[in-house]
Design a protein around this motif. Sequence first.
Motif, short mmCIF file in Angstrom:
data_model
loop_
_atom_site.label_atom_id
_atom_site.label_comp_id
_atom_site.label_asym_id
_atom_site.label_seq_id
_atom_site.Cartn_x
_atom_site.Cartn_y
_atom_site.Cartn_z
N VAL A 78 0.92 -1.25 0.00
CA VAL A 78 0.09 0.04 -0.11
C VAL A 78 1.01 1.05 0.19
O VAL A 78 0.62 2.25 -1.00
CB VAL A 78 -0.86 0.19 1.22
N GLN A 79 1.69 1.28 0.98
CA GLN A 79 2.69 2.51 1.26
C GLN A 79 3.82 2.58 0.00
O GLN A 79 3.86 3.30 -0.75
CB GLN A 79 3.16 2.75 2.56
N TYR A 80 4.63 1.70 -0.01
CA TYR A 80 5.88 1.65 -0.76
C TYR A 80 5.56 1.62 -2.33
O TYR A 80 5.86 2.40 -2.95
CB TYR A 80 6.83 0.44 -0.27
N SER A 85 4.85 3.69 -7.84
CA SER A 85 4.28 3.72 -9.04
C SER A 85 3.68 5.42 -9.25
O SER A 85 3.84 5.69 -10.35
CB SER A 85 3.20 2.73 -9.21
N MET A 86 3.14 5.91 -8.29
CA MET A 86 2.42 7.13 -8.41
C MET A 86 3.56 8.39 -8.93
O MET A 86 3.12 9.10 -9.94
CB MET A 86 1.84 7.72 -7.37
N VAL A 87 4.49 8.09 -8.23
CA VAL A 87 5.63 9.30 -8.43
C VAL A 87 6.32 9.17 -9.70
O VAL A 87 6.35 10.08 -10.52
CB VAL A 87 6.65 9.39 -7.37
N GLU A 172 5.93 0.24 -15.18
CA GLU A 172 6.30 -1.21 -15.24
C GLU A 172 7.44 -1.58 -14.78
O GLU A 172 7.67 -2.71 -14.29
CB GLU A 172 6.25 -1.58 -16.93
N ALA A 173 8.60 -0.70 -15.02
CA ALA A 173 9.82 -0.92 -14.46
C ALA A 173 9.92 -0.94 -12.89
O ALA A 173 10.66 -1.63 -12.34
CB ALA A 173 10.85 -0.07 -14.92
#
Length: 271
Positions: A78-80, A85-87, A172-173
């Motif tokens: 959830v956090q990591y 992915s969002m950033v 994806e990465a």
Amino acid sequence: MTSTATPVTAFRRRPLAALAKAEYLQFRRNKTLMYMATVFPIGIPLVMYFIARRGAAPTADTAALAFELLALVALLFVQYYSVLSMVTTRRGEGVLKRLRTGEAADWQIQTAPAVPGAIVTLGCAVVVAAVVYATGAPAPVNPIATAVGLVGGIVLFSLLALATSAVTKNAEAAQITSLPVMTVAMIGMASIRRILPDRLAEVADWTPFAAVSDLIALGTSGQPTIGSAAGAELDFAGTFAELGRPFATLAIWTGLALVLTRRSFRWDDRG
């Protein structure tokens, strides 16, 4: 002449609140993400909690197991991973670069993506705690240690996500670049450290999630996971004597992740 300037503190809070609200709304609208962020952090700990009980009365150890699994799933997936992915996605879309042209400070832009996960993680913790203690588990020995472990873990893994994004080209990465942090975190689980050879276990005690796991174990059951006092049930005052190493580990990793983020964080996609 009368000055009408807005106080600096109020001016600085407003961009963070606006960015955090926008991030939370986007997080909530993603049904897949909401499903992953609520069902698994609540379901996995509670399923394992009831399996570990085997029909008997709950113990402090089974409660500690539930909270450790909650922390592992919530902090990693959830956090990591969500912050990473969002950033990374926002940087690829040029959103981070555009946000820097506004009134928000850099740290506010970096902090906002961590807010939705933190809210969901704390909400999941409340649900798991309600079920565990409603079924008769012994009361926590030191709730302060448990809270420090969970909140400190949220801060640490958010910073690790920002640092990892520096070497992540796209969403994806992130599936590949996140693996080292996830692997090291899982090695810090109490159940894995107990079966490692002594020297490896001593090294694993200083990994990021080991600090969170130890703080949660001390707070929930009053028993250190590994160490000289392992197996001994401590009272509220006694747990403070065992908090030094896990708290220092958490602080050291948080400091390192903060320095790494400040030095390596990229605001623009270099292609």
